[in-house]
Design a protein around this motif. Structure first.
Motif, PDB file in Angstrom:
ATOM      1  N   MET A 296     -36.379  52.391  70.359  1.00  0.00           N
ATOM      2  CA  MET A 296     -37.291  53.523  70.499  1.00  0.00           C
ATOM      3  C   MET A 296     -36.701  54.820  69.948  1.00  0.00           C
ATOM      4  N   GLU A 297     -35.357  54.973  70.053  1.00  0.00           N
ATOM      5  CA  GLU A 297     -34.740  56.236  69.645  1.00  0.00           C
ATOM      6  C   GLU A 297     -34.490  56.310  68.151  1.00  0.00           C
ATOM      7  N   THR A 298     -34.787  55.241  67.409  1.00  0.00           N
ATOM      8  CA  THR A 298     -34.498  55.198  65.976  1.00  0.00           C
ATOM      9  C   THR A 298     -35.485  56.037  65.179  1.00  0.00           C
ATOM     10  N   ILE A 299     -34.969  56.770  64.192  1.00  0.00           N
ATOM     11  CA  ILE A 299     -35.817  57.548  63.290  1.00  0.00           C
ATOM     12  C   ILE A 299     -35.949  56.756  61.992  1.00  0.00           C
ATOM     13  N   LEU A 300     -37.132  56.243  61.714  1.00  0.00           N
ATOM     14  CA  LEU A 300     -37.378  55.407  60.543  1.00  0.00           C
ATOM     15  C   LEU A 300     -37.759  56.282  59.356  1.00  0.00           C
ATOM     16  N   ALA A 315     -32.756  56.415  59.498  1.00  0.00           N
ATOM     17  CA  ALA A 315     -31.977  57.524  58.948  1.00  0.00           C
ATOM     18  C   ALA A 315     -30.483  57.316  59.137  1.00  0.00           C
ATOM     19  N   SER A 316     -30.104  56.502  60.118  1.00  0.00           N
ATOM     20  CA  SER A 316     -28.683  56.257  60.369  1.00  0.00           C
ATOM     21  C   SER A 316     -28.142  55.066  59.592  1.00  0.00           C
ATOM     22  N   GLY A 317     -28.999  54.399  58.783  1.00  0.00           N
ATOM     23  CA  GLY A 317     -28.523  53.302  57.944  1.00  0.00           C
ATOM     24  C   GLY A 317     -28.711  51.919  58.535  1.00  0.00           C
ATOM     25  N   GLU A 318     -29.633  51.776  59.489  1.00  0.00           N
ATOM     26  CA  GLU A 318     -29.951  50.461  60.043  1.00  0.00           C
ATOM     27  C   GLU A 318     -31.153  49.876  59.303  1.00  0.00           C
ATOM     28  N   VAL A 319     -31.124  48.567  59.054  1.00  0.00           N
ATOM     29  CA  VAL A 319     -32.202  47.884  58.339  1.00  0.00           C
ATOM     30  C   VAL A 319     -32.682  46.710  59.179  1.00  0.00           C
ATOM     31  N   TRP A 320     -34.001  46.612  59.364  1.00  0.00           N
ATOM     32  CA  TRP A 320     -34.608  45.478  60.065  1.00  0.00           C
ATOM     33  C   TRP A 320     -35.654  44.828  59.162  1.00  0.00           C
ATOM     34  N   SER A 321     -35.791  43.508  59.276  1.00  0.00           N
ATOM     35  CA  SER A 321     -36.838  42.767  58.568  1.00  0.00           C
ATOM     36  C   SER A 321     -37.434  41.737  59.503  1.00  0.00           C
ATOM     37  N   TRP A 322     -38.667  41.366  59.217  1.00  0.00           N
ATOM     38  CA  TRP A 322     -39.304  40.283  59.960  1.00  0.00           C
ATOM     39  C   TRP A 322     -40.374  39.640  59.077  1.00  0.00           C
ATOM     40  N   GLY A 323     -40.650  38.369  59.334  1.00  0.00           N
ATOM     41  CA  GLY A 323     -41.684  37.681  58.565  1.00  0.00           C
ATOM     42  C   GLY A 323     -41.217  36.388  57.950  1.00  0.00           C
ATOM     43  N   MET A 324     -41.646  36.119  56.733  1.00  0.00           N
ATOM     44  CA  MET A 324     -41.649  34.797  56.127  1.00  0.00           C
ATOM     45  C   MET A 324     -40.394  34.387  55.368  1.00  0.00           C
ATOM     46  N   GLU A 325     -40.628  33.379  54.544  1.00  0.00           N
ATOM     47  CA  GLU A 325     -39.688  32.748  53.624  1.00  0.00           C
ATOM     48  C   GLU A 325     -38.691  31.869  54.349  1.00  0.00           C
ATOM     49  N   LYS A 326     -39.199  31.219  55.413  1.00  0.00           N
ATOM     50  CA  LYS A 326     -38.403  30.237  56.164  1.00  0.00           C
ATOM     51  C   LYS A 326     -37.024  30.772  56.533  1.00  0.00           C
ATOM     52  N   GLY A 327     -37.011  32.033  56.894  1.00  0.00           N
ATOM     53  CA  GLY A 327     -35.770  32.638  57.341  1.00  0.00           C
ATOM     54  C   GLY A 327     -34.868  33.118  56.235  1.00  0.00           C
ATOM     55  N   LEU A 328     -35.284  33.027  54.983  1.00  0.00           N
ATOM     56  CA  LEU A 328     -34.424  33.431  53.882  1.00  0.00           C
ATOM     57  C   LEU A 328     -34.164  34.940  53.954  1.00  0.00           C
ATOM     58  N   ARG A 349     -31.978  42.571  62.550  1.00  0.00           N
ATOM     59  CA  ARG A 349     -31.218  43.607  61.855  1.00  0.00           C
ATOM     60  C   ARG A 349     -30.276  43.006  60.826  1.00  0.00           C
ATOM     61  N   HIS A 350     -30.254  43.601  59.629  1.00  0.00           N
ATOM     62  CA  HIS A 350     -29.293  43.234  58.581  1.00  0.00           C
ATOM     63  C   HIS A 350     -28.102  44.175  58.684  1.00  0.00           C
ATOM     64  N   ARG A 351     -26.919  43.655  58.411  1.00  0.00           N
ATOM     65  CA  ARG A 351     -25.712  44.454  58.541  1.00  0.00           C
ATOM     66  C   ARG A 351     -24.989  44.585  57.202  1.00  0.00           C
ATOM     67  N   CYS A 352     -24.412  45.747  57.000  1.00  0.00           N
ATOM     68  CA  CYS A 352     -23.596  45.984  55.807  1.00  0.00           C
ATOM     69  C   CYS A 352     -22.188  45.475  56.083  1.00  0.00           C
ATOM     70  N   SER A 353     -21.721  44.559  55.262  1.00  0.00           N
ATOM     71  CA  SER A 353     -20.411  43.949  55.482  1.00  0.00           C
ATOM     72  C   SER A 353     -19.271  44.881  55.108  1.00  0.00           C
ATOM     73  N   GLU A 354     -19.586  46.029  54.483  1.00  0.00           N
ATOM     74  CA  GLU A 354     -18.541  46.913  53.977  1.00  0.00           C
ATOM     75  C   GLU A 354     -18.191  48.058  54.917  1.00  0.00           C
ATOM     76  N   THR A 355     -18.968  48.242  56.012  1.00  0.00           N
ATOM     77  CA  THR A 355     -18.732  49.394  56.873  1.00  0.00           C
ATOM     78  C   THR A 355     -18.617  48.971  58.329  1.00  0.00           C
ATOM     79  N   PRO A 356     -17.848  49.692  59.124  1.00  0.00           N
ATOM     80  CA  PRO A 356     -17.775  49.420  60.561  1.00  0.00           C
ATOM     81  C   PRO A 356     -19.139  49.650  61.211  1.00  0.00           C
ATOM     82  N   GLY A 357     -19.531  48.751  62.084  1.00  0.00           N
ATOM     83  CA  GLY A 357     -20.825  48.878  62.731  1.00  0.00           C
ATOM     84  C   GLY A 357     -21.972  48.329  61.915  1.00  0.00           C
TER      85      GLY A 357
END
Length: 542
Positions: A296-300, A315-328, A349-357
């Protein structure tokens, strides 16, 4: 020449990127000439699109916007002219806009010499097999295979193929601010009055509605725009972003009244059989419903829909996805066994492997194709992609799929810094391997600090002004002087702000002041209670 990416757009299996110097790059599937390279071959990594001649014959033009349909592409030049390509047509100016002339309340305007003034477009959109444009007077134009009133019955919509832009007369006397389209439907945010003043947008939808993608509470198609009641003039929610999938719609809103809290929310409606609505089921819905799986507190700040999936960026660099492609790229842990299609019914949520958090640094924008997603972050210096990789749509120089965000083959500031450091080290030949390692570690620490500060500044700016922090809008004194006069700059900001912006600033600071007073009062009460208890323990009357 800067290669910072300022805007991206994704089609069925291709992607466009616009850089700060006005160049356009494309990659992915090349059939139908959608890449603008003059060939139908796939491009596995970004290539620059050539625009010979420009609209005025002055060499390579500069661009300020891009849009991608299923098999075609659009680019908006800095002089307001629109270029298009696809279906084996090389990039060229849409001459029909010149012939239309600049409209005055959607009427043809002529000067003293009876010559028409060329129409100037301020923004472009594309989806499916249709294109849309908003001109500098706030009028909406549409062409391609687009929903239009039937010639036999005004209330029945039909898809009409038009190679010339057609005006949407229904918004006469109003300003169209945002627009998006799916395969056969259009959604637009339009000013309630003649001009847009900040939060007074009304959401309209028309076209095919067989899955409830118009958000009107039923599944009846509309020949003409009809207001979505959830986002009407009296709604507590203000629209600031719209996107359409093939048969679903997503909208970003924020509260018109802050009430000491900043809240943005994503709403979806339409086809839900692949989980693209993010409501936890595969059910479709004909009325807007919030996606409850997002914090709820996230600014999209960015939203886009693919054919059957949806993605959002904070705005803080978080990415979320939902939906198809058999989980791809959406739910890689799905077993895909039995009745489990692997679709993500809730935001993941997708995570960036290059940064903490796992946060993506200095986020800019994301875009969704049919089965891939592209993200711009690092202040435009870095791009990531994930999903199905056929035809090189992920821009990695190969065709493999990816379940997680992977960097594109794109020049970055980090690579430039590394090359610069390595060249200096090689030239001086004076540092030991340990000193080189130490210097690189120090550079890494500084980069992390810079990323953290940029993220903080972006979140703060979006919280107050409801728009992303743009380096081009920073105070000039930051560049011209070592001293930053914050009082003077605040006065300049207030002087340049319109009434609505000042009202938002007032609400924000009043909310903050109220929250501070409330917190001080609570602490004072706690101190009084503690003193009372201490007095009782000592046997004294309070």
């Amino acid at each position: 020449m800067t290669k910072k990416v300022v805007s991206i757009a994704a089609g069925e299996a291709h992607t466009l990127a616009l850089t700060g110097d006005g160049s356009v790059f494309s990659w992915g599937r090349g059939t139908f000439g959608r890449l603008g390279t003059g060939k139908e071959t796939d491009e596995l990594s970004p290539v620059r699109v050539s625009f010979r001649g420009g609209s005025g014959g002055r060499g390579e033009p500069k661009f300020v916007g891009v849009a991608a349909g299923a098999y075609h592409s659009l680019a908006l030049q800095d002089d307001g002219s629109v270029w298009s390509w696809g279906y084996n047509i090389l990039p060229k100016v849409i001459e029909q806009f010149k012939e239309l002339g600049a409209p005055n309340s959607l009427s043809r305007e002529q000067n003293a010499n009876r010559q028409t003034t060329p129409l100037k477009v301020s923004s472009i959109k594309a989806g499916g097999m249709m294109s849309l444009a908003i001109d500098n007077l706030g009028a909406l134009w549409i062409w391609g295979n687009s929903p239009q009133p039937s010639s036999t019955e005004e209330e029945i919509f039909s898809l009409v193929s038009s190679s010339s832009p057609l005006p949407v007369w229904d918004f006469h006397g109003h300003t169209v601010v945002k627009v998006a389209c799916g395969n056969e439907h259009v959604v637009a945010a339009v000013s309630a009055g003649e001009k847009f003043s900040g939060t007074d947008l009304v959401c309209y939808a028309w076209g095919n509605n067989n899955h409830g993608q118009l958000g009107l509470g039923d599944k009846e198609g509309r020949a003409r725009p009809q207001a979505i009641s959830t986002f009407g003039e009296d709604s507590p929610w203000a629209i600031y972003e719209i996107s359409c999938g093939a048969f679903h719609t997503a909208i970003l809103t924020h509260k018109k009244s802050y009430d000491q809290e900043i809240e943005s929310r994503c709403w979806t409606f339409g086809l839900g059989e692949n989980g693209q609505l993010g409501h936890g089921t595969a059910m479709s819905t004909s009325s807007p419903e919030p996606v409850d799986g997002l914090p709820m507190e996230t600014i999209l700040i960015s939203l886009d829909c693919g054919l059957f999936h949806t993605s959002v960026l904070s705005a803080s660099g978080e990415v979320w996805s939902w939906g198809m492609e058999k989980g791809l790229g959406l739910c890689p842990d799905a077993s895909l066994a039995g009745d489990d299609a692997g679709d993500a019914l809730f935001p993941i949520r997708h995570r960036c492997s290059e940064t903490p958090g796992g946060l993506f640094p200095v986020p800019v924008q994301l875009a969704c194709g049919a089965a891939h997603t592209v993200l711009v972050a690092g202040d435009g210096e870095k791009l990531w992609a994930w999903g199905r990789g056929r035809s090189g749509v992920l821009g990695r120089g190969q065709t493999a799929d990816s379940f997680v965000p992977v960097p594109l083959m794109w020049p970055s500031l980090e690579a430039g810094l590394k090359r610069n450091y390595e060249s200096k080290a090689s030239f001086h030949q004076s540092g030991s391997s340990s000193s080189e390692t130490s210097a690189m570690e120090e550079l890494s620490v500084l980069r992390e600090k810079l990323t953290l500060m940029e993220r903080y500044a972006t979140v703060l700016h979006v919280s107050i002004f409801r728009k992303s922090l743009d380096q081009r809008n920073l105070p000039k004194s930051l560049y011209d002087s070592e001293v930053f006069d914050i009082k003077r700059e605040l006065e300049n900001v207030m002087e340049a702000a319109d009434t609505d912006e000042l009202a938002r600033l007032k609400m924000f600071y009043e909310g903050m002041l109220s929250a501070v007073k409330d917190r001080l009062m609570k602490r004072r009460i706690k101190e009084v209670v503690k003193e009372y208890i201490r007095s009782l323990s000592l046997g004294r009357q309070p």
